[in-house]
Design an enzyme around this catalytic site. Sequence first.
Site, PDB file in Angstrom:
ATOM      1  N   ALA A   1       0.826  -1.213   0.000  1.00 12.19           N
ATOM      2  CA  ALA A   1       0.000   0.000   0.000  1.00 12.19           C
ATOM      3  C   ALA A   1       0.857   1.259   0.000  1.00 12.19           C
ATOM      4  O   ALA A   1       0.498   2.269   0.576  1.00 12.19           O
ATOM      5  CB  ALA A   1      -0.926  -0.013   1.215  1.00 12.19           C
TER       6      ALA A   1
ATOM      7  N   THR B   1       6.718  -3.632  -6.775  1.00 15.78           N
ATOM      8  CA  THR B   1       6.043  -4.545  -5.855  1.00 15.78           C
ATOM      9  C   THR B   1       7.016  -5.523  -5.182  1.00 15.78           C
ATOM     10  O   THR B   1       6.797  -5.924  -4.035  1.00 15.78           O
ATOM     11  CB  THR B   1       4.950  -5.346  -6.585  1.00 15.78           C
ATOM     12  OG1 THR B   1       5.506  -5.906  -7.788  1.00 15.78           O
ATOM     13  CG2 THR B   1       3.766  -4.460  -6.969  1.00 15.78           C
TER      14      THR B   1
ATOM     15  N   ARG C   1      -2.471   7.281 -11.806  1.00 16.75           N
ATOM     16  CA  ARG C   1      -3.635   7.430 -12.690  1.00 16.75           C
ATOM     17  C   ARG C   1      -4.888   7.923 -11.962  1.00 16.75           C
ATOM     18  O   ARG C   1      -5.866   8.283 -12.585  1.00 16.75           O
ATOM     19  CB  ARG C   1      -3.919   6.093 -13.394  1.00 16.75           C
ATOM     20  CG  ARG C   1      -2.981   5.821 -14.544  1.00 16.75           C
ATOM     21  CD  ARG C   1      -3.056   4.363 -14.992  1.00 16.75           C
ATOM     22  NE  ARG C   1      -2.370   3.473 -14.060  1.00 16.75           N
ATOM     23  CZ  ARG C   1      -2.381   2.136 -14.159  1.00 16.75           C
ATOM     24  NH1 ARG C   1      -3.089   1.555 -15.093  1.00 16.75           N
ATOM     25  NH2 ARG C   1      -1.719   1.402 -13.302  1.00 16.75           N
TER      26      ARG C   1
ATOM     27  N   ARG D   1     -47.939  39.467  24.177  1.00 15.51           N
ATOM     28  CA  ARG D   1     -48.497  39.854  22.898  1.00 15.51           C
ATOM     29  C   ARG D   1     -48.572  41.362  22.804  1.00 15.51           C
ATOM     30  O   ARG D   1     -49.016  42.031  23.741  1.00 15.51           O
ATOM     31  CB  ARG D   1     -49.908  39.309  22.735  1.00 15.51           C
ATOM     32  CG  ARG D   1     -49.905  38.007  21.939  1.00 15.51           C
ATOM     33  CD  ARG D   1     -51.240  37.384  21.870  1.00 15.51           C
ATOM     34  NE  ARG D   1     -51.060  35.946  21.775  1.00 15.51           N
ATOM     35  CZ  ARG D   1     -52.047  35.081  21.854  1.00 15.51           C
ATOM     36  NH1 ARG D   1     -53.278  35.501  22.074  1.00 15.51           N
ATOM     37  NH2 ARG D   1     -51.802  33.807  21.729  1.00 15.51           N
TER      38      ARG D   1
ATOM     39  N   ARG E   1     -29.461  16.915  13.318  1.00 12.80           N
ATOM     40  CA  ARG E   1     -28.018  17.142  13.354  1.00 12.80           C
ATOM     41  C   ARG E   1     -27.399  16.400  14.539  1.00 12.80           C
ATOM     42  O   ARG E   1     -28.097  15.819  15.358  1.00 12.80           O
ATOM     43  CB  ARG E   1     -27.770  18.646  13.387  1.00 12.80           C
ATOM     44  CG  ARG E   1     -28.153  19.301  12.043  1.00 12.80           C
ATOM     45  CD  ARG E   1     -28.211  20.798  12.129  1.00 12.80           C
ATOM     46  NE  ARG E   1     -26.992  21.340  12.699  1.00 12.80           N
ATOM     47  CZ  ARG E   1     -26.911  22.536  13.285  1.00 12.80           C
ATOM     48  NH1 ARG E   1     -27.995  23.304  13.381  1.00 12.80           N
ATOM     49  NH2 ARG E   1     -25.783  22.959  13.780  1.00 12.80           N
TER      50      ARG E   1
ATOM     51  N   TYR F   1     -37.392  24.898  14.907  1.00 13.79           N
ATOM     52  CA  TYR F   1     -35.971  24.657  15.203  1.00 13.79           C
ATOM     53  C   TYR F   1     -35.798  24.374  16.688  1.00 13.79           C
ATOM     54  O   TYR F   1     -36.177  25.190  17.536  1.00 13.79           O
ATOM     55  CB  TYR F   1     -35.104  25.872  14.804  1.00 13.79           C
ATOM     56  CG  TYR F   1     -33.676  25.694  15.281  1.00 13.79           C
ATOM     57  CD1 TYR F   1     -32.923  24.593  14.847  1.00 13.79           C
ATOM     58  CD2 TYR F   1     -33.090  26.559  16.194  1.00 13.79           C
ATOM     59  CE1 TYR F   1     -31.628  24.388  15.297  1.00 13.79           C
ATOM     60  CE2 TYR F   1     -31.792  26.360  16.647  1.00 13.79           C
ATOM     61  CZ  TYR F   1     -31.067  25.264  16.197  1.00 13.79           C
ATOM     62  OH  TYR F   1     -29.788  25.046  16.645  1.00 13.79           O
TER      63      TYR F   1
END
Length: 477
Positions: free
Chosen positions: A10, A80, A16, A442, A335, A368
């Site tokens: 590895a 290799t 490529r 209010r 989340r 939310y």
Amino acid sequence: MKEISAIILAAGKGKRMKSALPKVAHPVLGRPAVWHVAAAARDAGIRDMVFVLGFGRDKVLPTVEDFRGRVAIQESQFGTGDAARCGLAQLPARIREVVVLCGDAPLLRPETIRALLSVRRRKGAVASVLTGVLDDPTGYGRIVRNPDGTVARIVEEKDADDSVRKIREVNSGTYAFDRAFLESGLPRLTDVNAQREYYLTDLVLEALALGRCVVPMVAGDPDEVRGINSRAELAGATGILRKRKLSALMDSGVTVVDPDRTHVETKVRVGQDSVIEPGVFLTGASRIGRGVLVQAGCIVQDSVVEDGAQLRPYTVISQARVRKNAVVGPFVHLRPLSDIGEDARIGNFVEVKKSRIGRGTKANHLIYIGDAVVGKNANVGAGSITCNYDGISKHTTVLGDGVFVGSDTMLIAPVSVGKGALIGAGTTVTRNVPAYALAMSRAELKIAEGWVARKKPGLLRKSGLAVPSPKKTKGGA
Ligand code: UD1
Ligand code: CA
């Protein structure tokens, strides 16, 4: 299998791929390519592993840790054969047999590794090599056989003449070796070839020189020999692993409505009688329980969804937990650190972050909830939000059991509402509310009769309404 070790190559860059990430670290169905290779070795019963690392090694180390492997460093990538030599230097003395694997071949199966080991022993060969017959062998080393079927040579594409290039049997890069042979053969390799590399494949010649042989084993499924060298091959390998994963899930009793349009990553678990609709992505270490319905377009990342829960269409959840029989969605965003209680109902266009929602609580429309603890059987009305951020820090909102939050409530955190309290619609909650209280804020409602007809008649005309005479608007409806 105490005397067997795997050397996983590895260290290469993988030119490529055109990437800053080493080829073997590219994810295939959610795990690095080299992780799949190591998992196949582990599942074949091999515990001892050496990873040969070089280019971008820090990106491969997490996989090494996952498998408690040892690391051999190959500073420059001389081929290799050189890589295997680096790996060999790290093997414990007790090891008698070595499987060499390419970190870029994630489709290899554990049973194939086991078969390769037993073929070598049965035939008394110094090595066995996994081969595959491909329709298009371009790019692979070709297997040239002796009349008795053993391997005469492995010829790299770049070193091959036209007749060899026509051979469709290719080298997978997976081998089982007798350790003593590997030890004597590797130092003898040369780099006299088109790529000026030390080819592991030239060990075939060393075997023949010793009067020994290398036996080929043809993979029943040619996909298993595929290495990843380009982004196109990466996508191809991902597709194959994805199909394997979905087949395994279906075999275990999961309904996958449209396997061509469903993405379930390697480590995800799904319980029996769950149904996965098209366009779903289940990723990371997600765990889906039994009898769960995951509807179209859901994305579930590193999350737990318990038995009987439902994720309605286009729900996106990340590092969250949805408990038994809860219903979430459509169009919900959970989340990290969201915990949705049993039988809770989180409805459409709701966002939850780092919050615990109690059993049976409902929060159904355009809400939310962030940094909150919500009790059981509460009801959060449409358009309500926790104002958890003051521009500098995040603060907590606590809503007790059975709290009723009227629509369009602003909860200015830190704030708490005691159990059974009722918040009137449109309230801005700036102080703690005791249990069983009514809280309401209010602005006074003002009505100026006939105002639009007098001051903005144009608005009425625009809507096709006749503008009434001043007399008519007095007290009229
Ligand atoms: C190699 C084989 C080829 C085979 C193919 C299968 C050789 C000479 N050729 O070719 O016969 O058909 O695999 O996929 O062995 N690596 C190192 N250090 C190095 C070079 C490579 O660690 O110096 C690693 C790479 O990271 C990779 C693996 O070895 O994981 C294979 O290397 P790669 O360059 O892809 O080999 P191929 O040219 O494909
Ligand atoms: Ca190469």
